[in-house]
Scaffold this motif. Structure first.
Motif, PDB file in Angstrom:
ATOM      1  N   VAL A 136      44.006  32.446  33.762  1.00  0.00           N
ATOM      2  CA  VAL A 136      43.688  32.564  35.186  1.00  0.00           C
ATOM      3  C   VAL A 136      43.633  34.038  35.571  1.00  0.00           C
ATOM      4  CG1 VAL A 136      44.777  30.345  35.711  1.00  0.00           C
ATOM      5  CG2 VAL A 136      46.092  32.457  35.962  1.00  0.00           C
ATOM      6  N   PHE A 137      43.097  34.295  36.752  1.00  0.00           N
ATOM      7  CA  PHE A 137      43.016  35.654  37.269  1.00  0.00           C
ATOM      8  C   PHE A 137      43.795  35.731  38.576  1.00  0.00           C
ATOM      9  CE2 PHE A 137      39.680  35.584  34.227  1.00  0.00           C
ATOM     10  CZ  PHE A 137      39.563  36.892  33.772  1.00  0.00           C
ATOM     11  N   GLY A 138      44.694  36.705  38.658  1.00  0.00           N
ATOM     12  CA  GLY A 138      45.497  36.923  39.847  1.00  0.00           C
ATOM     13  C   GLY A 138      45.303  38.334  40.372  1.00  0.00           C
ATOM     14  N   GLY A 139      46.137  38.727  41.325  1.00  0.00           N
ATOM     15  CA  GLY A 139      46.029  40.048  41.928  1.00  0.00           C
ATOM     16  C   GLY A 139      45.474  39.973  43.340  1.00  0.00           C
ATOM     17  N   LEU A 140      45.289  41.138  43.953  1.00  0.00           N
ATOM     18  CA  LEU A 140      44.839  41.196  45.343  1.00  0.00           C
ATOM     19  C   LEU A 140      43.496  40.515  45.549  1.00  0.00           C
ATOM     20  CD1 LEU A 140      45.793  44.895  46.237  1.00  0.00           C
ATOM     21  CD2 LEU A 140      46.916  42.798  47.037  1.00  0.00           C
ATOM     22  N   LEU A 141      42.628  40.604  44.560  1.00  0.00           N
ATOM     23  CA  LEU A 141      41.290  40.031  44.712  1.00  0.00           C
ATOM     24  C   LEU A 141      41.249  38.540  44.402  1.00  0.00           C
ATOM     25  CD1 LEU A 141      39.057  42.844  43.169  1.00  0.00           C
ATOM     26  CD2 LEU A 141      39.590  42.412  45.577  1.00  0.00           C
ATOM     27  N   GLY A 142      42.330  38.008  43.816  1.00  0.00           N
ATOM     28  CA  GLY A 142      42.343  36.594  43.489  1.00  0.00           C
ATOM     29  C   GLY A 142      41.230  36.230  42.527  1.00  0.00           C
ATOM     30  N   GLY A 144      38.294  38.473  41.780  1.00  0.00           N
ATOM     31  CA  GLY A 144      38.469  39.634  40.932  1.00  0.00           C
ATOM     32  C   GLY A 144      37.999  39.450  39.511  1.00  0.00           C
ATOM     33  N   GLU A 145      37.669  38.228  39.123  1.00  0.00           N
ATOM     34  CA  GLU A 145      37.276  37.983  37.733  1.00  0.00           C
ATOM     35  C   GLU A 145      36.054  38.790  37.320  1.00  0.00           C
ATOM     36  OE1 GLU A 145      36.292  34.230  34.740  1.00  0.00           O
ATOM     37  OE2 GLU A 145      37.141  33.872  36.729  1.00  0.00           O
ATOM     38  N   PRO A 146      34.962  38.779  38.090  1.00  0.00           N
ATOM     39  CA  PRO A 146      33.810  39.605  37.676  1.00  0.00           C
ATOM     40  C   PRO A 146      34.131  41.102  37.677  1.00  0.00           C
ATOM     41  CG  PRO A 146      33.424  38.632  39.853  1.00  0.00           C
ATOM     42  CD  PRO A 146      34.634  37.963  39.281  1.00  0.00           C
ATOM     43  N   VAL A 147      35.006  41.528  38.594  1.00  0.00           N
ATOM     44  CA  VAL A 147      35.425  42.935  38.600  1.00  0.00           C
ATOM     45  C   VAL A 147      36.137  43.272  37.298  1.00  0.00           C
ATOM     46  CG1 VAL A 147      36.867  44.647  39.742  1.00  0.00           C
ATOM     47  CG2 VAL A 147      35.581  42.988  41.107  1.00  0.00           C
ATOM     48  N   TYR A 148      37.052  42.397  36.898  1.00  0.00           N
ATOM     49  CA  TYR A 148      37.796  42.611  35.651  1.00  0.00           C
ATOM     50  C   TYR A 148      36.825  42.750  34.473  1.00  0.00           C
ATOM     51  CZ  TYR A 148      40.942  41.873  31.731  1.00  0.00           C
ATOM     52  OH  TYR A 148      41.626  42.021  30.553  1.00  0.00           O
ATOM     53  N   HIS A 149      35.865  41.837  34.397  1.00  0.00           N
ATOM     54  CA  HIS A 149      34.964  41.844  33.243  1.00  0.00           C
ATOM     55  C   HIS A 149      34.081  43.089  33.235  1.00  0.00           C
ATOM     56  CE1 HIS A 149      36.251  38.062  31.712  1.00  0.00           C
ATOM     57  NE2 HIS A 149      35.843  37.373  32.751  1.00  0.00           N
ATOM     58  N   GLY A 172      41.658  47.019  31.622  1.00  0.00           N
ATOM     59  CA  GLY A 172      42.182  45.806  32.227  1.00  0.00           C
ATOM     60  C   GLY A 172      43.643  45.942  32.595  1.00  0.00           C
ATOM     61  N   ALA A 173      44.408  46.605  31.744  1.00  0.00           N
ATOM     62  CA  ALA A 173      45.826  46.821  32.032  1.00  0.00           C
ATOM     63  C   ALA A 173      46.007  47.702  33.259  1.00  0.00           C
ATOM     64  CB  ALA A 173      46.512  47.446  30.816  1.00  0.00           C
ATOM     65  N   ALA A 174      45.128  48.681  33.432  1.00  0.00           N
ATOM     66  CA  ALA A 174      45.207  49.554  34.609  1.00  0.00           C
ATOM     67  C   ALA A 174      44.943  48.758  35.880  1.00  0.00           C
ATOM     68  CB  ALA A 174      44.211  50.698  34.478  1.00  0.00           C
ATOM     69  N   LEU A 175      43.978  47.867  35.854  1.00  0.00           N
ATOM     70  CA  LEU A 175      43.709  47.013  37.011  1.00  0.00           C
ATOM     71  C   LEU A 175      44.932  46.176  37.365  1.00  0.00           C
ATOM     72  CD1 LEU A 175      40.099  45.736  36.253  1.00  0.00           C
ATOM     73  CD2 LEU A 175      40.764  47.287  38.083  1.00  0.00           C
ATOM     74  N   GLY A 180      47.605  46.158  40.664  1.00  0.00           N
ATOM     75  CA  GLY A 180      47.684  44.934  41.441  1.00  0.00           C
ATOM     76  C   GLY A 180      46.356  44.438  41.956  1.00  0.00           C
ATOM     77  N   ILE A 181      45.258  45.006  41.454  1.00  0.00           N
ATOM     78  CA  ILE A 181      43.929  44.631  41.946  1.00  0.00           C
ATOM     79  C   ILE A 181      43.509  43.283  41.370  1.00  0.00           C
ATOM     80  CG2 ILE A 181      41.496  45.287  42.006  1.00  0.00           C
ATOM     81  CD1 ILE A 181      42.450  48.227  41.842  1.00  0.00           C
TER      82      ILE A 181
END
Length: 341
Positions: free
Chosen positions: A218-224, A227-232, A242-245, A249-250
């Motif tokens: 799953v994807f968590g953080g402020l973007l919920g 945020g998945e496309p941002v992560y990718h 990815g660890a920096a994100l 907490g993003i």
């Protein structure tokens, strides 16, 4: 875009997704990649692996039995050939305390007709006839050694191919758990699961339907979930981004595994998955982690103690959320209420 049926990489039709009934709670499944010990940093090789972690399967099984959890051991060729593994897991299965499925590491599974390479470590990259021959060899070895026909399959390294579903259905497999939602393995010649659903879904083939139960991420953080496309996009060049994100907490990607995921983050992932009403929370880990020194995740006895403490915390959290353990048989029964469309 919906692609032809029979391909794990096709977008499932809405009628093929398995949803919880209104009065149902999510369940959790423990899937164990039960395999040989080898150096994860070294090139793949057909020989030179170890099996010293096999006795640790007994401790693992005792732990889960005491927790009233029936894991499924997805055994590969070297494990099936080991008498100690057959004794430990065969006895547990006979007692109804676990299930056994198949995991295919192509580089150690006959017939050995391919070059050993990173690309060929993904079964789905091999010629169709060779893929099928390896599947048959492993299926039949499990049948002969454990006196049962496996119906659950996992491709080693999550290495599905475009024709895998049809082959699995032809060979009597009814459930696959090779998809690792939220992960992209293309940099190493593997599949792209970034857009895979979290829910189980039916894959229809001319030989019958196979139920896909993806490993849960799953994807968590402020973007919920947004945020998945941002992560990718940000993390496509390596895990450090990815660890920096996550530190900021993003957005963070959280897999349900004791390997590299702290218990508090796993509990957060459980909460997210429960809120999303994911029918099956699919946990996974590699059996060599049951003995110190085999994987990057368990290097010492202290790490192994933490490994089991992780499960203590996670199982307690699952109980508090009302998420009970399940089995492959129960998952198939649940999914059968919504047969493939």
């Amino acid at each position: 875009m919906v692609q032809p049926a029979g391909n794990f990489f096709a977008e499932p039709a809405p009628s093929d997704l398995v949803e919880l009934a209104a009065d149902e709670r999510p369940r959790f499944w423990v899937t164990i990649d039960t395999e040989e010990d080898f150096d994860w940093e070294a090139p793949f090789a057909r020989t030179g692996y170890g099996l010293s972690s096999i006795p640790a399967l007994a401790d693992c099984q005792r732990y889960f039995a005491s927790a009233k959890v029936k894991p499924i051991y997805l055994v590969d060729w070297p494990v099936v050939a080991d008498d100690r593994a057959v004794d430990i897991l065969g006895a547990a299965r006979a007692d109804g305390a676990c299930e056994i499925g198949a995991q295919l590491h192509p580089w150690v599974t006959p017939p050995h007709d391919e070059d050993v390479s990173a690309q060929n470590s993904y079964t789905g990259n091999l010629p169709r006839d060779l893929q099928r021959a390896k599947m048959i060899a492993l299926r039949d070895a499990i049948r002969d050694r454990f006196a049962m026909m496996p119906t659950v399959y996992r491709a080693g390294r999550y290495g599905l191919g475009g024709e895998t579903a049809a082959m699995l259905a032809e060979l009597g497999f009814r459930c696959d758990t090779s998809v690792r939602s939220g992960f992209d393995y293309r940099f190493g010649h593997g599949p792209d699961y970034r857009n895979a659903p979290l829910h189980p879904w039916w894959v229809r083939t001319v030989a019958g339907a196979v139920l896909e139960v993806p490993v849960t991420t799953v994807f968590g953080g402020l973007l919920g979930r947004a945020g998945e496309p941002v992560y990718h996009r940000v993390a496509r060049n390596g895990t450090h981004a990815g660890a920096a994100l996550a530190r900021l907490g993003i957005v963070e990607r959280i897999a349900l595994t004791p390997e590299g995921i702290p218990a508090d983050r796993a509990c957060k992932a459980i909460d997210i998955a429960v809120d999303l009403r994911v029918p099956v929370l699919n946990f996974s880990f590699h059996s060599p982690s049951l003995q110190p020194g085999n994987t990057p995740y368990v290097r010492s006895q202290a790490d192994l103690d933490l490994f089991y403490q992780w499960w203590d915390v996670v199982l307690d959290h699952l109980a508090r959320r009302g998420v009970e353990a399940t089995t492959a048989a129960d998952i198939m029964a649940m999914a059968a209420r919504r047969p493939p469309g």
